[in-house]
Design a protein around this motif. Structure first.
Motif, short mmCIF file in Angstrom:
data_model
loop_
_atom_site.label_atom_id
_atom_site.label_comp_id
_atom_site.label_asym_id
_atom_site.label_seq_id
_atom_site.Cartn_x
_atom_site.Cartn_y
_atom_site.Cartn_z
N ARG A 30 0.84 -1.20 0.00
CA ARG A 30 0.00 0.00 0.00
C ARG A 30 0.87 1.25 0.00
N GLN A 34 1.39 3.72 -3.21
CA GLN A 34 0.93 5.12 -3.11
C GLN A 34 2.08 6.07 -3.40
N GLU A 69 11.47 12.26 -11.51
CA GLU A 69 10.26 11.79 -10.83
C GLU A 69 9.76 10.49 -11.47
N LYS A 100 -4.48 5.27 -3.54
CA LYS A 100 -4.32 6.71 -3.40
C LYS A 100 -2.98 7.20 -3.96
N TYR A 101 -2.86 8.50 -4.07
CA TYR A 101 -1.58 9.17 -4.32
C TYR A 101 -1.64 10.46 -3.53
N SER A 103 -2.11 13.87 -1.84
CA SER A 103 -3.08 14.96 -2.01
C SER A 103 -2.47 16.18 -2.71
N ASN A 129 9.87 13.84 5.11
CA ASN A 129 9.12 12.60 5.34
C ASN A 129 9.96 11.36 4.98
N MET A 190 -0.25 19.28 4.70
CA MET A 190 -1.14 18.11 4.67
C MET A 190 -0.46 16.88 4.09
N GLY A 193 0.05 13.77 6.21
CA GLY A 193 -1.06 12.92 6.61
C GLY A 193 -1.88 13.55 7.71
N SER A 199 -4.81 9.01 12.63
CA SER A 199 -3.98 8.30 11.66
C SER A 199 -4.06 6.80 11.95
N PRO A 200 -5.00 6.10 11.29
CA PRO A 200 -5.26 4.70 11.66
C PRO A 200 -4.07 3.75 11.45
N ASN A 201 -3.18 4.09 10.52
CA ASN A 201 -2.10 3.15 10.21
C ASN A 201 -0.83 3.35 11.03
N LYS A 211 7.41 3.15 9.52
CA LYS A 211 7.49 4.58 9.81
C LYS A 211 8.36 4.74 11.05
N ASN A 215 3.18 11.33 12.04
CA ASN A 215 2.85 12.39 11.07
C ASN A 215 3.07 13.77 11.70
N ILE A 265 -8.29 13.81 -0.58
CA ILE A 265 -7.93 12.38 -0.60
C ILE A 265 -9.06 11.55 -1.19
N1 FAQ Z 1 -2.43 12.29 0.49
O1 FAQ Z 1 -2.96 6.39 8.73
P1 FAQ Z 1 -2.34 7.40 7.86
C1 FAQ Z 1 6.76 13.46 -3.53
C2 FAQ Z 1 -3.99 8.46 3.50
S1 FAQ Z 1 6.28 11.96 -3.03
C3 FAQ Z 1 -3.15 11.20 0.16
O2 FAQ Z 1 -1.56 8.49 8.50
P2 FAQ Z 1 0.09 6.28 6.69
C4 FAQ Z 1 7.90 13.58 -4.50
C5 FAQ Z 1 -3.17 7.24 3.88
O3 FAQ Z 1 -2.56 6.68 2.75
C6 FAQ Z 1 4.89 12.24 -1.95
N2 FAQ Z 1 -3.47 10.23 1.06
O4 FAQ Z 1 -1.47 6.66 6.72
C7 FAQ Z 1 7.62 14.61 -5.49
C8 FAQ Z 1 -4.22 6.37 4.51
O5 FAQ Z 1 -5.04 5.80 3.49
P3 FAQ Z 1 -5.25 4.19 3.29
C9 FAQ Z 1 4.36 10.96 -1.48
C10 FAQ Z 1 -3.02 10.40 2.32
O6 FAQ Z 1 0.35 5.51 5.46
C11 FAQ Z 1 7.85 15.94 -5.20
C12 FAQ Z 1 -5.11 7.37 5.22
O7 FAQ Z 1 -4.92 8.60 4.56
N3 FAQ Z 1 5.16 10.49 -0.40
O8 FAQ Z 1 6.18 14.36 -3.06
C13 FAQ Z 1 -2.25 11.50 2.72
O9 FAQ Z 1 0.50 5.69 8.00
C14 FAQ Z 1 7.59 16.94 -6.14
C15 FAQ Z 1 -4.78 7.51 6.70
O10 FAQ Z 1 -3.46 8.07 6.93
C16 FAQ Z 1 4.93 9.27 0.16
O11 FAQ Z 1 4.08 8.56 -0.27
C17 FAQ Z 1 -1.95 12.47 1.74
N4 FAQ Z 1 -1.26 13.58 2.03
O12 FAQ Z 1 0.82 7.70 6.58
C18 FAQ Z 1 7.12 14.27 -6.73
C19 FAQ Z 1 5.83 8.91 1.31
N5 FAQ Z 1 -1.97 11.39 4.04
O13 FAQ Z 1 -4.08 3.71 2.49
C20 FAQ Z 1 6.85 15.26 -7.68
C21 FAQ Z 1 5.54 7.57 1.88
C22 FAQ Z 1 -2.55 10.24 4.45
O14 FAQ Z 1 -5.27 3.57 4.66
C23 FAQ Z 1 7.08 16.60 -7.37
N6 FAQ Z 1 4.30 7.51 2.61
N7 FAQ Z 1 -3.18 9.66 3.43
O15 FAQ Z 1 -6.51 4.05 2.52
C24 FAQ Z 1 4.16 7.85 3.93
O16 FAQ Z 1 5.10 8.29 4.57
C25 FAQ Z 1 2.83 7.61 4.57
O17 FAQ Z 1 2.08 6.75 3.76
C26 FAQ Z 1 2.02 8.92 4.87
C27 FAQ Z 1 0.65 8.52 5.44
C28 FAQ Z 1 2.75 9.77 5.88
C29 FAQ Z 1 1.77 9.71 3.59
#
Ligand code: FAQ
Length: 305
Positions: A30, A34, A69, A100-101, A103, A129, A190, A193, A199-201, A211, A215, A265
């Motif tokens: 997941r 994402q 990217e 998801k991707y 926000s 992050n 935002m 997260g 934050s359920p996960n 992690k 958050n 989201i």
């Molecule tokens: N947007 O329980 P939590 C970049 C979802 S890369 C959308 O806190 P978790 C490079 C979350 O998935 C940016 N959805 O979840 C670049 C969960 O949904 P689910 C991406 C969000 O996973 C720069 C639900 O809400 N980076 O920018 C968001 O423990 C410039 C509950 O949330 C990553 O993916 C959001 N903002 O923590 C490219 C980093 N926030 O799946 C181009 C890796 C939360 O249960 C140009 N990911 N959700 O249905 C992470 O670190 C974590 O997954 C978090 C969320 C911190 C994003």
């Protein structure tokens, strides 16, 4: 204690062939999917400015960044494949709204200053992050993060340099930068997260050392990092509650509009529909390339045999 629990307790890496709980595998798929989707969809907001960049130099820089990217996305899909996921299936889930991707990529890029602000604030938040994710417990993901973070750091510097140049320009250019900062500041907060109590996960992902920080911890770190950068740039961050708190040793800041995050989201942000439609079209337009590559691979296999 299982081998998996023992490996986590000793702070060592889980590797693709290792036994792991189903929940760990699905959480990793997941998060990695994402993250990969975010990189690929994240090409669109800045990509829209490639043909409109104000100089050859800025165009070359932007092309290279957007290409990076794409590379990050492909790298991450490969990491998801080590867990048994299928890349085509992940793409279908994205297009059908089942995965998801970030926000942040559902907001429009209205002026060229947005390109600089995405580099400074969005790549800045991504680095904040992702640096701890280099120590994430799943080996292929943690290792992918090392290279990705290096490139994102470079992206952040180019954004900041672009903004510095614009701030040294005309009053109109300075106003453009301030306007872009006003629009991107809250969405960038935002990216970390929902707040920890919603934050359920988080609890499970932290126990499994996927992690390393919550958050809210990372959001605070990002605010503390960004305020002096905004001062050096000469822009104001659009938050009346932003002030240094000497007792905490951190900046206090206002509350993001969590209802907006939930809306974005769940598919109802300013550009969600356009982003997915563009991704769907690219997938369809590229189908013949995938088919040709697969046919070529089959032919080569026969030759070798
Ligand atoms: N947007 O329980 P939590 C970049 C979802 S890369 C959308 O806190 P978790 C490079 C979350 O998935 C940016 N959805 O979840 C670049 C969960 O949904 P689910 C991406 C969000 O996973 C720069 C639900 O809400 N980076 O920018 C968001 O423990 C410039 C509950 O949330 C990553 O993916 C959001 N903002 O923590 C490219 C980093 N926030 O799946 C181009 C890796 C939360 O249960 C140009 N990911 N959700 O249905 C992470 O670190 C974590 O997954 C978090 C969320 C911190 C994003």
């Amino acid at each position: 204690m299982s081998d998996f629990e023992d490996t986590i307790a000793r702070d060592q890496r889980i590797e693709p062939g290792d036994a792991m709980p189903d929940g760990y595998r699905s959480t990793m798929i997941r998060q990695i999917a994402q993250h990969a989707h975010s990189e690929i969809i994240g090409m669109q907001p800045e990509g829209e400015w490639i043909t409109r960049a104000p100089s050859l130099r800025r165009k070359a820089i932007l092309l290279a960044k957007v290409q990076d990217e794409a590379g990050h996305g492909l790298y991450l899909y490969s990491a998801a494949e080590t867990l048994g996921a299928d890349r085509g299936d992940l793409t279908r889930r994205l297009i059908e709204g089942r995965q998801k991707y970030s926000s942040i990529f559902n907001y429009p890029t209205l002026t060229f200053a947005d390109v600089g602000v995405i580099g400074w604030l969005v790549d800045g938040a991504a680095i904040c992050n992702q640096v701890p994710l280099c120590r994430s417990s799943y080996g292929p993901y943690g290792r992918a993060m090392i290279r990705i973070c290096k490139e994102e750091s470079f992206h952040q510097r180019q954004g900041y340099e672009l903004l510095m140049t614009m701030m040294g320009g005309t009053p109109g250019q300075r106003a453009m930068v301030q306007d872009a900062v006003n629009r991107w500041w809250w969405p960038s907060l935002m990216m970390f997260g929902p707040p920890d109590d919603r934050s359920p996960n988080s609890a499970r992902s932290m126990a499994w050392k996927i992690k390393r920080h919550s958050n809210d911890e990372l959001r605070q770190r990002y605010v503390d990092m960004s305020v002096p950068q905004a001062e050096a740039l000469g822009v104001t961050l659009p938050d009346d509650e932003l002030r240094w708190n000497a007792d905490r040793g951190h900046y206090d800041f206002g509350t993001p509009d969590w209802a907006e995050l939930t809306r974005v989201i769940s598919g109802d942000g300013p550009c969600n529909a356009a982003r997915i439609e563009r991704r769907r079209r690219a997938d369809e337009d590229g189908a013949w390339v995938r088919e040709a590559a697969a046919a070529h691979a089959r032919k080569r296999e026969k030759v070798v045999v």
